[in-house]
Design an enzyme around this catalytic site. Structure first.
Site, short mmCIF file in Angstrom:
data_model
loop_
_atom_site.label_atom_id
_atom_site.label_comp_id
_atom_site.label_asym_id
_atom_site.label_seq_id
_atom_site.Cartn_x
_atom_site.Cartn_y
_atom_site.Cartn_z
N HIS B 247 -0.64 -16.67 -45.20
CA HIS B 247 -1.93 -17.30 -45.44
C HIS B 247 -3.00 -16.34 -44.95
O HIS B 247 -2.89 -15.82 -43.84
CB HIS B 247 -2.02 -18.64 -44.71
CG HIS B 247 -3.16 -19.48 -45.18
ND1 HIS B 247 -4.45 -19.20 -44.84
CD2 HIS B 247 -3.20 -20.57 -45.97
CE1 HIS B 247 -5.24 -20.11 -45.42
NE2 HIS B 247 -4.50 -20.96 -46.09
N ARG B 267 -13.38 -21.63 -47.67
CA ARG B 267 -13.93 -20.65 -48.61
C ARG B 267 -14.41 -21.33 -49.88
O ARG B 267 -15.44 -20.97 -50.43
CB ARG B 267 -12.89 -19.58 -48.91
CG ARG B 267 -12.80 -18.56 -47.77
CD ARG B 267 -11.64 -17.60 -47.98
NE ARG B 267 -10.36 -18.23 -47.69
CZ ARG B 267 -9.28 -18.08 -48.44
NH1 ARG B 267 -9.32 -17.34 -49.51
NH2 ARG B 267 -8.16 -18.68 -48.11
#
Lengths: 329, 624
Positions: B247, B267
């Site tokens: 990740h 994000r």
């Protein structure tokens, strides 16, 4: 190097052991427990999973406070302070910091599950965000059982566990009660009659220890209590009680027998009364101020109100009595 | 020793396991769920972003074909096409079904399930509940199982008449009949240390991943590759084990929470990545295959948040492997923070109250664990081992492995995600294939004439093996061994790989394997974590060996496998799956090559020829 006291033992007993452990900047209590396992006590029993405050496995009591070990930063203690770690007190110890929390899973089973609406197909569920948010607050629960552990109703009262489901399951009941599409309408009654909601006297200890900051008392328990009271004093219900026969009355409560019918102990020469049974007490009708209505103009009969409540018919239904007849089951 | 008979035994109580168990029980089978932890604590609770399903609630242009395309692109066309197809087609139904179990997803204005943007997905597609979707999923399935138990209680007077959860129980070995079919499973209760034997003709493996072999990982202690290893030892095969997803944004500070994920929705909701020079560096790392879909300037990227139809998306939303690689390059180039990360900042983009509303548990987690206020300051993030794309080789439609009676679903199965998994596809994967595994395990059990028999000698051998560490005086410390394994995997088989390092890793792993055979545990059998770890080490090691060997073999970079010495994607390699099995005599990992299944023409037609040219060989293109 910091000083730690960790309880070690099992159901037969145990003691607090002293340890000197290295602690680094930014660590939490669970890191220290892991260091103890890796360096000094490989068989020290402790539950943990995510180490991020999301699974609710590493519940323990740290300096007497019910906490998640993964969410307790070492920087919250003084450098010289001894940190004492003990298992949850409300549940039986299995070994060291691991307790038998099966009580909670038992209570979860006794609470009727979500009842899907019969006439809505999957994919057709429509709910507004504002409506789901109330239940979503309670679905944040990570089942760490810290609220169950801290609740004084069961903390030192093994005998109450049978009747009392605990804060975790009051929020579950509230969640279903507030679910926009749940088909059952009796969640509040269930909480009062079967989960022992009445035992709670709103000390808010559960809210205080909740790592998810769920407002257990304010948003779940109090509304559940109020709503039950509402219904008992709902004027329409009161009128219905007066004008309808008993068998015509809408039954608010589930018809099935209570899950918690306690065993009856008959003592020699004494009436077999079970005082711990929570039966709805017969009493006079009171107004919103808590007083009996004294205005004869509004009364449907002459003379004073019956001390048993005007709507009460005799003989009383034995099912409502706080009394078990020795000849009956 | 306790002995139970069930029709279907599900090993693993995460999303895939619970969904499989529900399906097996609905098919009328007596079902057992084996959970390594308490019921409801599975690693699924960690999933934050959401479950991808092309319901088209937010953007009606979305459908299964678009989802299918995104999944194949994300996996760099190495996916088992049939699994990706089934997944894209069935995930909306699986999500809607959860609502009938009581799940409460966030809503759109018209009251339908809201869907959010996520890396690699063309349209807003992730059904979510704030940033705790995994918890909602596990709780919903858990409560569905309770409701099935209540039905059984009403009908038979016993909650556990047809479905029972064995919490804190670990399976150490699968039992085969003399004919080689599944006959049962052997394990121990953590609480008492006593052994237990389950006799069952059908077993579903749903044990999750392998991340605990890595030092920096978002995975919990349970993720020791048990299902992978059990399947290998029973004779099944693993595929794509070289593909591990790191990740891109795990916490790197403070050390106690190193590895914990910062959800991608940070994000998606406007978080930007910067290095220590203050540069928004992602624009430098958009690969050619994605050039057309991503913004080239910060201005265009900023406009996308409010006007996604007329602007291209910001490069922060590139697939995970691209972001992870970009961060890694920045750190290697000396533009990272002291603790080896970069900054992820959402505070300058959104007002504090919106951040708290949209990312409540993120906010909560950082505040509580790190005393960092994400509404005021940036987060320090870096790559962390998160998900294994590789896993047990299964049939796409039935989730059956090559061993009769053995099924696998969820993270421990392989093929669905190809070389890289899109965010949000894991939750829908475990629902879709969990259901299929349960359904087909039940059908398999129904179709059998008799129950396969467990051989008593196998039970004796398994119990002897399990007890050995306890009686080994002066054996190796299991914690030390695990630590060394994590060092080897983290530094030599990590996110960026090199030939020499991989060869060294294989040598080191062989040495560790010797030592693991001499592992010891002090204390007794009751709830003894040292002993449990000693038994898990064998599984971690064999799975690590698969990863290292496959990573050495695959001389290209693709998705979750990055070779510094072979930085390009090679169309020839796209046609090959690396398959791991155990050599019957030595028990060593053997690697074989196998062609990737050829996509059906109707599915191939969903793609632009020019896009296929980026992945496929000229030979393949001329055939299609």
């Amino acid at each position: 190097m910091r000083k730690f006291k960790v309880w070690r033992g099992d159901s037969s007993g145990g003691r607090l052991n002293d340890y000197q452990v290295e602690v680094n900047e930014g660590e939490v209590v669970l890191d220290v427990i892991h260091r103890l396992q890796a360096t000094q006590e490989p068989d020290l029993a402790c539950r943990w999973n995510c180490k991020a405050g999301k699974c609710g496995s590493c519940s323990m009591e740290i300096n007497g406070m019910p906490r998640l070990a993964c969410m307790t930063r070492m920087s919250t203690f003084e450098e010289s302070e001894t940190v004492t770690v003990t298992p949850l007190r409300t549940f039986p110890v299995i070994r060291d910091l691991v307790t038998d929390v099966s009580y909670n899973y038992q209570k979860a089973r006794e609470l009727p599950a979500f009842a899907p609406p019969a006439d809505v197909a999957p994919g057709d569920y429509r709910m507004q965000q504002i409506d789901v948010e109330r239940s979503q607050e309670f679905r944040k629960c990570i089942e760490c059982f810290l609220c169950q552990n801290t609740c004084h109703v069961v903390r030192d009262h093994e005998e109450n566990k049978r009747e009392f489901a605990g804060p975790r399951f009051f929020i579950r009941a509230a969640e279903l009660d507030m679910h926009p599409l749940d088909a059952r309408g009796d969640r509040k009654e269930f909480a009062t009659q079967q989960q022992g909601l009445g035992y709670c006297n709103i000390t808010k200890c559960c809210t205080e220890v909740c790592p998810e900051h769920i407002k257990i008392t304010d948003n779940a328990i109090i509304p559940m209590k109020e709503r039950v009271v509402d219904r008992r004093y709902d004027p329409l219900v009161v009128i219905a009680r007066k004008i309808l026969r008993r068998d015509q009355l809408p039954t608010a409560a589930p018809a099935e027998p209570t899950l918690h019918s306690p065993p009856v102990t008959v003592m020699e020469g004494k009436a077999p009364v079970d005082f711990s049974r929570s039966a709805e007490a017969a009493g006079p009708e009171v107004g919103p101020d808590g007083h009996v209505n004294l205005n004869e103009m509004l009364s449907d009969r002459v003379a004073a109100a019956s001390p048993f409540g005007d709507q009460t018919q005799f003989p009383l239904d034995p099912g409502d009595l706080n009394y078990y007849h020795p000849d009956k089951k | 020793m306790d002995k139970y008979q069930y029709d279907v035994v599900v090993i693993g109580a995460g999303g895939a396991g619970l969904r499989a168990a529900i399906e097996a029980r609905l098919a009328g089978k007596r079902t057992a769920i084996i959970s390594k932890s308490l019921f409801g604590k599975a690693h699924t609770v960690m999933a934050e972003g959401g479950a991808a399903a092309a319901m088209g609630n937010v953007n009606s242009n979305d459908n299964w074909m678009v989802h299918y395309r995104d999944t194949m692109r994300g996996g760099k066309f190495l996916n088992n096409f049939r699994m990706a197809e089934l997944h894209a087609k069935e995930s909306p139904d699986r999500i809607w079904e959860l609502e009938t179990y009581g799940a409460l997803f966030d809503r759109t204005r018209d009251g339908r399930i809201s869907q959010r943007n996520f890396g690699g997905h063309e349209y807003p597609r992730l059904a979510h509940v704030g940033d705790r979707t995994g918890l909602e999923l596990i709780r919903t399935l858990q409560q569905k199982i309770v409701s099935l138990q209540q039905e059984d209680k009403a009908q038979y007077g016993d909650y556990e008449a047809r479905i029972r959860v064995f919490a804190e129980t670990t399976i150490t070995e699968l039992m085969l009949s003399p004919e080689g079919a599944i006959a049962g499973a052997f394990g121990y209760y953590r609480e008492s240390g006593e052994f237990v034997l389950f006799e069952a003709p059908a077993i579903v493996l749903a044990t999750g991943g392998v991340g605990k072999s890595y030092k920096v990982t978002s995975n919990s202690w349970e993720y020791t590759g048990d299902g992978h290893a059990l399947a290998l030892r029973a004779g099944a095969k693993l595929i794509n084990m070289e593909f591990l997803q790191f990740h891109p944004t795990g916490m790197v500070w403070p050390p106690s929470v190193k590895g914990i994920l910062v959800t991608e929705s940070v994000r998606g909701d406007g978080g930007i990545l910067t290095n220590t020079l203050g540069e928004r560096f992602m624009f430098k790392y958009v690969p050619d295959v994605f050039r057309k879909q991503y913004a080239e300037t910060p201005e265009e990227a900023d406009r996308w948040y409010t006007d996604p139809d007329n602007n291209r998306r910001p490069p922060e939303l590139l697939p995970r492997d691209e972001v992870a690689r970009a961060i890694n390059s920045e750190v290697k180039a000396g533009r990272g923070t002291k603790s080896g990360g970069v900054y992820l900042d959402v505070s300058k983009r959104l007002p504090a109250e919106v951040i708290r509303k949209k990312l409540p548990s993120m906010y909560h987690q950082f505040k509580e664990l790190a005393d960092v206020d994400i509404t005021k300051q940036p987060m320090e993030v870096g790559p962390t081992c998160h998900y294994v794309m590789g896993g047990i080789e299964v049939d796409a439609d039935t989730a059956a492995t090559s061993v009769p009676g053995l099924f696998a679903a969820g993270e421990c199965s392989g093929g669905m995600h190809g070389s890289n998994r899109l965010g949000g596809n894991s939750l829908s994967d475990l629902l879709v294939f969990g259901k299929r595994a349960g359904e087909h395990a039940a059908a398999y059990a129904s179709a059998l004439d008799g129950r396969p028999k467990v051989r008593p000698s196998d039970v004796d051998a398994a119990s002897e093996f399990a007890l050995a560490p306890l009686s080994r005086d002066g054996g190796e410390n299991p914690y030390t061994l695990q630590h060394e394994l994590q060092e080897v995997m983290g530094s030599l088989v990590g996110i960026i790989r090199r030939e020499g390092e991989l060869q060294q890793a294989i040598i080191d792993l062989a040495a560790l394997k010797e030592r693991v055979q001499k592992v010891g545990a002090t204390g007794g059998r009751r709830y003894n974590p040292g002993w449990h770890l000693a038994l898990d080490l064998r599984n971690m090691l064999v799975v690590s060996e698969c990863t290292a060997k496959a990573a050495l073999e695959r001389t290209e970079s693709r998705g979750g496998h990055t070779r510094e010495d072979y930085p390009k994607m090679d169309p020839q390699w796209r046609r090959i799956n690396l398959v791991c099995g155990l050599a019957p005599s030595s028990g060593d990992v053997e690697l074989t090559r196998q062609p990737v299944p050829t996509m059906r023409p109707d599915l191939l037609d969903l793609f632009d020829k020019s896009e296929l040219a980026k992945y496929m060989t000229d030979e393949e293109l001329s055939q299609s």
